[in-house]
Design an enzyme around this catalytic site. Structure first.
Site, mmCIF file in Angstrom:
data_model
loop_
_atom_site.group_PDB
_atom_site.id
_atom_site.type_symbol
_atom_site.label_atom_id
_atom_site.label_comp_id
_atom_site.label_asym_id
_atom_site.label_seq_id
_atom_site.Cartn_x
_atom_site.Cartn_y
_atom_site.Cartn_z
ATOM 1 N N HIS A 112 0.851 -1.198 0.000
ATOM 2 C CA HIS A 112 0.000 0.000 0.000
ATOM 3 C C HIS A 112 0.883 1.241 0.000
ATOM 4 O O HIS A 112 0.879 2.007 0.951
ATOM 5 C CB HIS A 112 -0.901 0.021 1.230
ATOM 6 C CG HIS A 112 -1.708 -1.226 1.403
ATOM 7 N ND1 HIS A 112 -2.840 -1.464 0.666
ATOM 8 C CD2 HIS A 112 -1.549 -2.288 2.212
ATOM 9 C CE1 HIS A 112 -3.341 -2.641 1.031
ATOM 10 N NE2 HIS A 112 -2.579 -3.159 1.952
ATOM 11 N N SER A 113 1.625 1.446 -1.089
ATOM 12 C CA SER A 113 2.651 2.481 -1.031
ATOM 13 C C SER A 113 2.108 3.891 -1.270
ATOM 14 O O SER A 113 2.854 4.850 -1.200
ATOM 15 C CB SER A 113 3.759 2.161 -2.022
ATOM 16 O OG SER A 113 3.210 2.058 -3.297
ATOM 17 N N LYS A 114 0.804 4.007 -1.523
ATOM 18 C CA LYS A 114 0.265 5.354 -1.724
ATOM 19 C C LYS A 114 -0.669 5.746 -0.594
ATOM 20 O O LYS A 114 -1.648 6.443 -0.785
ATOM 21 C CB LYS A 114 -0.478 5.436 -3.053
ATOM 22 C CG LYS A 114 0.469 5.486 -4.232
ATOM 23 C CD LYS A 114 -0.241 5.897 -5.487
ATOM 24 C CE LYS A 114 0.776 6.113 -6.595
ATOM 25 N NZ LYS A 114 0.098 6.376 -7.871
ATOM 26 N N ASN A 115 -0.335 5.329 0.578
ATOM 27 C CA ASN A 115 -1.227 5.511 1.698
ATOM 28 C C ASN A 115 -0.485 6.308 2.775
ATOM 29 O O ASN A 115 0.599 5.941 3.202
ATOM 30 C CB ASN A 115 -1.602 4.084 2.150
ATOM 31 C CG ASN A 115 -2.257 4.022 3.475
ATOM 32 O OD1 ASN A 115 -1.770 4.586 4.449
ATOM 33 N ND2 ASN A 115 -3.359 3.306 3.527
#
Ligand SMILES: [Zn+2]
Lengths: 328, 333
Positions: A112-115
Site C-alpha cells: 500500500h505504497s500510496k497511503n
C-alpha cells in the site's frame, strides 16, 4: 478511493467470533444513525473484525490479542488511521520489539505504497528507534516500481535530512534521471541535495548547467529539465539571458530547427529580461519575442495560446512604458 | 527525439452535457447502505465524505436525504469533548481534515452552533508547531495540507487570531520551490493539490504577495494535456480532481483564462459515468463522491450556468461565503 488487498495471513480465516480467546468480548456493531439496516453485503470477515475492533478500542485494551487484531484490521483497510494510532498505543504499552514492527510495516508499505497512514507509522517507529539504516533501501524499493511516489520521496527526504544521509544521494538521483530523463521527482531531489549540501556555488552551478544541458540535448521536450535549468539560473549573477553557455545552447538548438515549446519559452523570457533590464544582446529583441509568441500561439503550444497572448501584451506594455520614459 | 506525452484518449461517444439528475442520485445513494462493504471500508473518511457529497448536492441545487438536524447530530457526536477536534466517524480519533470538513458542512447549513466552537478553535491552535506548521493530529504528521485546514477552519469561525498567522505564513512560504510551485514541506516536489492548499492558505491570510504569480500560473497551465485534462505534476496522467486544484489556484491568481476551457470541459464531461452517475478520476474508471464534487466544482469555475457559483478558496458555495462576510484575497488586474 479505498484499497483492500489480501495479505500473507489470508488463510487465517477463522472469524473472531469463533475464536475462544475472544469469547469475553461483545462485538460492537456499527451504529451510525437512524437509517434502518437494509442489505447485508459486508464481507463477513470485514464485519467480524471491525465489530471486535470497535469493542476493544472502546475499552482501550492493551494486549497481544489486540495487537494481532489491529494487524487484521489494517490488512482489511490500511487507510484507517485509527487502527494505526491504536496499534502504536499497544506497541508502547506492551514494550514490543520495534525492529519486528519495522519488518512488518515494510511489507505493508510494499503493498500500500500510496497511503499516508502506513508511511507515517513507519516514520514514528523510526523516530522511536532512532535507527534509519533501513530507510533508504525501503524507499528505493518503492521507487523502483513507481519512481514518482510522493510518499516515498517525502519519507526519503525526511530521513536524509534528519539523519544526515546525503552521501551517495546525487549518484542515486543520477541513475533515476538516466532511467527516465523526465522524472520531475528526481530533478527536484537533485535540487534538494545541492541546496542542503554544497549550495549553488559558481563551481556547482557550472557543473549543474552542463549536466542539465546534456540531458536536454537528448530530450528537448522535457519540462522538468528546463525548469531545473531556470531554477539554477536564479542562483547565478547573469540572469537568464547572459549566461553564454545557456544562450549559445538555445541558439544552437533553434538553428537546428528544434521548436520545443520549452526552449522557445526560454528564448521569449530571455528577450523579455533584456527588455526590462537591458543587456545589449542583439539576439534578444522584443520583436523576436513577439514573433516566437505568435508561433507558439498558432503552432507549437496552441492549448496555452492565452498565456502567450498575455506575454505579447506584457512586452507591448513594457515597450510603451519605456517609450514614455525616454520621451520624458 | 520523439515526444511521448503521458495522456489519455477521449472517446467520440462522450456525454455532451452534465448529467445532473444522475449525479444527484449517485450522491444520495452513496453510503446510504450502512451495512454495505463500501460503507464500512470508508468510515475513516466519513465526515470529509459527507462534505464532498453535501457540497456537490448544494452546488447542484439539490437537497440531501438527511435533514439539517440529522447531519448536525452526526457531526456533534464525532466531536471529541476533550481535545475539541472532530473525527471521521464515531469512536475514531479527531483529525484536522475532518474538523475542517465538519465546520464547512455546518457553515453551508448555517448551523455552526451545533458543536462546541471554542473546542474546535482550541484543537486547531493546539496543532501549531513552533516553526508555524501544523500537525494533522496529535501523532505529528506535518504538511501544507494541514496549514490550509487550520486557517480555513479558523477563518470560517472568524477566529484566525487564535494562531500565530505570521509564523504560519513563514512555513508555507518556505515550501515554495524554484519552479514557482509548492510542495508538502520545504523542498518537497511541487504538486497541484498542495499548490491549491498553499495558494488557498495565502488567499485566506491575505498574503498572496508570497506567490511568484506568473511563474506559478504558467506552471499550472502547463498541467493541461492534449486531451484537455489537467495533471498534478509533470508526466502524470490527467485526473478530474486536478481540474479543481489547478483551476481554483488559477482563479485565485486571476489567471483562469490561461487554460483552454473548452478542451477541459470536454475532458470533465468524459469522466462522467453515464450509467451509475458520478464522476471518476478519468474516463472509464469507477465514480466516487470525491471526484464528483471536484468535477461539478470545476464546471462551476468554468462558468456552467446550472451550477451554483463556487468559491475557489474554500470550495464552498459562494453564497455561503458571502453570508459569512468572508473575502478571501484574489488577484485581479
Ligand atoms: Zn483524483
Amino acid at each position: 478511493m479505498s484499497d483492500c488487498s489480501s495479505d500473507e495471513n489470508e488463510n487465517d480465516t477463522i472469524l473472531y467470533r469463533d475464536r475462544p480467546e475472544w469469547k469475553d468480548v461483545t462485538p460492537l456493531k456499527q451504529d451510525d444513525g437512524d437509517e434502518p439496516v437494509v442489505a447485508i453485503d459486508y464481507t463477513e470477515a470485514f464485519e467480524d473484525c471491525y465489530d471486535y475492533f470497535r469493542a476493544i478500542l472502546k475499552k482501550k485494551e492493551i494486549s497481544e490479542r489486540a495487537l494481532e487484531l489491529t494487524k487484521t484490521a489494517a490488512q482489511l483497510n490500511s487507510a484507517n488511521y485509527t487502527v494505526w494510532q491504536y496499534r502504536r498505543e499497544i506497541l508502547k504499552g506492551l514494550g514490543k520489539d520495534l525492529n519486528e514492527e519495522l519488518d512488518y510495516i515494510q511489507k505493508v508499505i510494499l503493498k500500500h505504497s500510496k497511503n499516508y497512514q502506513v508511511w507515517h507509522h513507519r516514520r514514528i517507529i523510526v523516530e522511536w528507534l532512532q535507527d534509519a539504516s533501513k530507510e533508504k533501501y525501503l524507499t528505493e524499493t518503492v521507487l523502483a516500481k513507481d519512481a514518482k511516489n510522493y510518499h516515498a520521496w517525502q519519507h526519503r527526504q525526511w530521513v536524509i535530512r534528519t539523519f544526515k544521509l546525503f552521501d551517495g544521494e546525487l549518484e542515486y538521483v543520477d541513475t533515476l534521471i538516466s532511467d527516465d530523463v523526465r522524472n520531475n521527482s528526481a530533478w527536484n531531489q537533485r535540487y534538494f541535495v545541492i541546496n542542503n549540501t554544497t549550495g549553488f556555488t559558481d563551481e556547482v552551478l557550472d557543473r549543474e548547467i552542463d549536466y542539465t544541458l546534456n540531458h536536454i540535448k537528448t530530450v528537448t521536450e522535457n519540462e522538468s529539465a528546463w525548469n531545473y535549468l531556470r531554477g539554477l539560473l536564479l542562483h547565478g549573477k547573469e540572469g537568464l539571458s547572459n549566461n553564454k553557455k545557456v544562450t549559445d545552447f538555445c541558439e544552437e538548438l533553434y538553428k537546428s530547427g528544434n521548436r520545443s515549446p520549452f526552449s522557445l519559452a526560454v528564448i521569449v523570457d530571455m528577450c523579455f529580461e533584456q527588455l526590462n533590464e537591458g543587456g545589449g544582446d542583439s539576439r534578444y529583441t522584443p520583436q523576436r519575442a513577439k514573433e516566437l509568441c505568435e508561433e507558439l500561439i498558432n503552432k507549437y503550444d496552441i492549448i496555452r495560446a492565452n498565456y502567450w497572448k498575455h506575454m505579447i501584451e506584457m512586452i507591448d506594455k513594457t515597450m510603451k512604458d519605456e517609450n514614455i520614459e525616454s520621451s520624458n | 527525439m520523439a515526444t511521448v506525452i503521458k495522456d489519455i484518449e477521449i472517446q467520440p461517444n462522450i456525454p455532451i452535457s452534465v448529467l445532473f439528475e444522475k449525479h444527484a442520485n449517485f450522491i444520495k445513494e452513496y453510503g446510504q447502505k450502512e451495512n454495505s462493504y463500501e460503507y464500512g471500508m470508508t468510515d475513516y473518511l466519513r465526515v470529509s465524505g459527507m462534505f464532498w457529497g453535501l457540497t456537490a448536492l448544494e452546488l447542484m441545487n439539490t437537497l440531501p436525504k438527511q435533514s439539517k438536524g440529522e447531519i448536525a447530530e452526526y457531526i456533534k457526536n464525532c466531536q471529541d469533548p476533550e481535545s475539541g477536534g472532530i473525527s471521521a466517524c464515531l469512536q475514531h480519533d479527531p483529525h484536522i481534515l475532518h474538523t475542517l470538513s465538519a465546520v464547512q458542512i455546518l457553515c453551508i447549513y448555517d448551523n455552526l452552533n451545533a458543536i462546541d466552537l471554542d473546542g474546535v478553535v482550541r484543537y486547531i491552535a493546539s496543532l501549531q508547531l513552533s516553526d508555524g506548521s501544523f500537525m494533522g493530529d496529535k501523532w505529528g504528521e506535518v504538511d501544507t495540507r494541514f496549514s490550509f485546514c487550520a486557517v480555513a477552519t479558523l477563518a470560517l469561525l472568524n477566529k484566525l487570531n487564535a494562531i500565530d498567522v505570521n509564523q504560519a505564513v513563514e512555513f508555507v512560504a518556505s515550501c515554495k520551490n524554484f519552479d514557482g510551485g509548492f510542495g508538502s514541506r520545504p523542498l518537497s516536489e511541487s504538486h497541484a493539490g498542495l499548490i491549491y492548499c498553499c495558494v488557498g492558505f495565502l488567499s485566506i491570510t491575505n498574503r498572496l504577495d508570497v506567490v511568484d504569480r506568473d511563474t506559478l500560473a504558467w506552471w499550472l497551465c502547463e498541467r493541461q494535456l492534449p486531451s484537455g485534462g489537467l495533471n498534478g505534476r509533470p508526466e502524470k496522467l490527467p485526473d478530474v480532481c486536478y481540474s479543481w486544484w489547478v483551476l481554483s489556484s488559477l482563479s485565485i491568481l486571476g489567471r483562469l483564462h490561461w487554460i483552454d476551457a473548452e478542451a477541459l470541459k470536454k475532458f470533465i464531461l468524459a469522466c462522467q459515468d453515464t450509467e451509475t452517475g458520478g464522476f471518476a478520476d478519468r474516463p472509464g474508471d469507477v465514480a466516487d463522491p470525491f471526484h464528483t464534487l471536484f468535477g461539478i466544482a470545476a464546471m462551476s469555475l468554468l462558468g456552467h450556468e446550472s451550477v451554483q457559483k463556487v468559491n475557489p478558496t474554500f470550495c464552498m458555495p459562494q453564497h455561503v461565503i458571502d453570508r459569512l462576510q468572508l473575502k478571501p484575497q484574489m488577484m485581479i488586474d
